[in-house]
Motif scaffolding. Sequence first.
Motif, mmCIF file in Angstrom:
data_model
loop_
_atom_site.group_PDB
_atom_site.id
_atom_site.type_symbol
_atom_site.label_atom_id
_atom_site.label_comp_id
_atom_site.label_asym_id
_atom_site.label_seq_id
_atom_site.Cartn_x
_atom_site.Cartn_y
_atom_site.Cartn_z
ATOM 1 N N VAL A 81 12.885 9.411 33.511
ATOM 2 C CA VAL A 81 12.050 9.598 34.409
ATOM 3 C C VAL A 81 12.086 10.863 34.884
ATOM 4 O O VAL A 81 11.078 11.619 35.225
ATOM 5 C CB VAL A 81 12.270 8.584 35.749
ATOM 6 N N ALA A 82 13.349 11.650 35.260
ATOM 7 C CA ALA A 82 13.532 12.933 35.766
ATOM 8 C C ALA A 82 12.745 13.925 34.694
ATOM 9 O O ALA A 82 12.217 14.795 35.101
ATOM 10 C CB ALA A 82 14.881 13.287 35.915
ATOM 11 N N GLY A 83 12.966 13.503 33.358
ATOM 12 C CA GLY A 83 12.432 14.356 32.398
ATOM 13 C C GLY A 83 10.765 14.550 32.342
ATOM 14 O O GLY A 83 10.557 15.597 32.457
ATOM 15 N N LEU A 84 10.397 13.317 32.321
ATOM 16 C CA LEU A 84 9.110 13.447 32.149
ATOM 17 C C LEU A 84 8.176 13.636 33.347
ATOM 18 O O LEU A 84 7.277 14.448 33.417
ATOM 19 C CB LEU A 84 8.637 11.890 31.847
ATOM 20 N N VAL A 85 8.661 13.375 34.641
ATOM 21 C CA VAL A 85 8.134 13.580 35.830
ATOM 22 C C VAL A 85 8.547 15.020 36.189
ATOM 23 O O VAL A 85 7.376 15.781 36.616
ATOM 24 C CB VAL A 85 8.782 12.770 37.084
ATOM 25 N N GLY A 86 9.568 15.540 35.927
ATOM 26 C CA GLY A 86 9.854 17.003 36.103
ATOM 27 C C GLY A 86 8.952 17.945 35.458
ATOM 28 O O GLY A 86 8.483 19.089 35.883
ATOM 29 N N THR A 87 8.790 17.663 34.050
ATOM 30 C CA THR A 87 7.985 18.327 33.430
ATOM 31 C C THR A 87 6.579 18.409 33.870
ATOM 32 O O THR A 87 5.650 19.480 33.860
ATOM 33 C CB THR A 87 8.084 18.001 31.794
ATOM 34 N N THR A 88 6.010 17.190 34.127
ATOM 35 C CA THR A 88 4.438 17.107 34.712
ATOM 36 C C THR A 88 4.282 17.967 36.146
ATOM 37 O O THR A 88 3.455 18.734 36.011
ATOM 38 C CB THR A 88 4.247 15.639 35.051
ATOM 39 N N LEU A 89 5.321 17.850 36.723
ATOM 40 C CA LEU A 89 5.152 18.599 37.914
ATOM 41 C C LEU A 89 5.408 20.121 37.861
ATOM 42 O O LEU A 89 4.707 20.826 38.479
ATOM 43 C CB LEU A 89 6.271 18.195 39.170
ATOM 44 N N SER A 90 6.098 20.588 36.871
ATOM 45 C CA SER A 90 6.324 21.945 36.507
ATOM 46 C C SER A 90 5.098 22.505 35.994
ATOM 47 O O SER A 90 4.675 23.546 36.430
ATOM 48 C CB SER A 90 7.396 22.103 35.602
ATOM 49 N N PHE A 91 4.413 21.623 35.131
ATOM 50 C CA PHE A 91 3.096 22.255 34.758
ATOM 51 C C PHE A 91 2.126 22.492 35.813
ATOM 52 O O PHE A 91 1.108 23.214 35.882
ATOM 53 C CB PHE A 91 2.603 21.391 33.560
ATOM 54 N N TYR A 92 2.113 21.597 36.554
ATOM 55 C CA TYR A 92 1.090 21.510 37.935
ATOM 56 C C TYR A 92 1.453 22.783 38.721
ATOM 57 O O TYR A 92 0.451 23.416 38.905
ATOM 58 C CB TYR A 92 1.277 20.244 38.650
ATOM 59 N N LEU A 93 2.725 23.132 38.922
ATOM 60 C CA LEU A 93 3.002 24.156 39.758
ATOM 61 C C LEU A 93 2.682 25.527 39.000
ATOM 62 O O LEU A 93 2.069 26.279 39.740
ATOM 63 C CB LEU A 93 4.587 24.113 40.048
ATOM 64 N N HIS A 94 2.877 25.396 37.786
ATOM 65 C CA HIS A 94 2.777 26.762 37.079
ATOM 66 C C HIS A 94 1.258 27.038 37.061
ATOM 67 O O HIS A 94 0.564 28.186 37.003
ATOM 68 C CB HIS A 94 3.483 26.646 35.546
ATOM 69 N N PHE A 95 0.304 26.079 36.533
ATOM 70 C CA PHE A 95 -0.906 26.398 36.180
ATOM 71 C C PHE A 95 -1.987 26.254 37.364
ATOM 72 O O PHE A 95 -3.139 26.824 37.602
ATOM 73 C CB PHE A 95 -1.568 25.335 35.078
#
Length: 407
Positions: free
Chosen positions: A236-250
């Motif tokens: 959960v941490a991996g999948l959610v963390g990457t998703t949120l990271s992509f949102y913050l970056h783009f």
Amino acid sequence: MIGAQEAIDIFVYSVRDGFVQVSAFVAVTVLLFSYIQYRTGGRIVTFLENNKRLQPIAGALLGLTPGCGGAIIAMPLYIRGTISFGTVVATLAATAGDAAFVILVLAPEAALYAYGIAFVAGVTFGYAIDIWGLGVGRVDRAVDRLSRPMTDGGFSTTSVASGGPSVSGYEMDNCGHDHGGDTEPSGPLTTFSHAVHVIWWAVAFSGLVAGVLYLARGAPEVPLELAPTFFGLFTVAGLVGTTLSFYLHFVGRRYIGEGEAGRIRDDFQSAYETFQHAAMETSMVTVWVIGAYLVYEYGVAIFAIDIGALTAAAGVLAPIAGAALGLIPGCAPQIVFAGLYAEGAIPFSALTANAISQDGDALFPLMAIDMKAAIIATIYTTIPALISGILLYYFWPFASFGFGVLG
């Protein structure tokens, strides 16, 4: 060829593992250095600007920090002209990367020697570049012919060999990006982006817990699982963390005051701004890390690459292979390499050569802003790696398989 299901599995596992194995650790180290910068009012950058002779040592110390956070801090300093190119090379050569966590847990004595040698090699080579150049100009011109420098914001370019980045020397404030502060927009997306940022940190700390447990268990295979277990936390941490990271970056960075990635701040106005900056920098690294994971994993699957067979070569070819593997950006192949060493499949000379040659995730911020400097830097970290690895093979009495491995 790989099947559709295998391709999907590679994608999902890479998206998950990249955040827990890399980004969560990067987040904490970037936050630590950013918070020190906040508490000291920017005096770290001022100290480096005023003490150029100490820069390669300071850079190597940043790189020696387990993980890549310390070295990531150094890359924007080069872009703004604060540190020398020799310092960049010293930092990257000493960078232990996320593979350091594996070695520190499974082979602490080997880690002490390998990263100590990497530190000495990085500092020595960094000073040599700053003092004598060591042909940087020739490599500079060769890279210039091979690829057009990539910069953030369309900067005019100059020579890396001249002692500065291949972007022009004017202030980053003139680049046309939104630098935040009082100019950040307001509205629903701003509020939403701030909420995502707060949630991102909760997930990042959860990912850090999962990452530490993962290393404490000896870096095992982790199945996909949605349950209140270690495997579930990891997934959960991996999948959610990457998703949120992509949102913050783009998306998010355009709304909460960190419009430009890959830069250093002189100071922060608040602790919240410090957390925000660390999250944005880590999100940018996450995007590159996931890309590197996917390229690596799909490459291994499609071409049936066996890293163990490549790097456990006979004789002096072993450290040469270890140094060559370090040319691959990111930490994914290096983590695999560290695990193979802990299993006794790779000699110490190869481990050390790889430790010096690998640049970890610290190369990604430099690649995002100045591709030319990144290519030259990774070439120049491979040279001391080859020298050190070959010397260890012939003269180091413990340069054998299994040196320093626990159990």
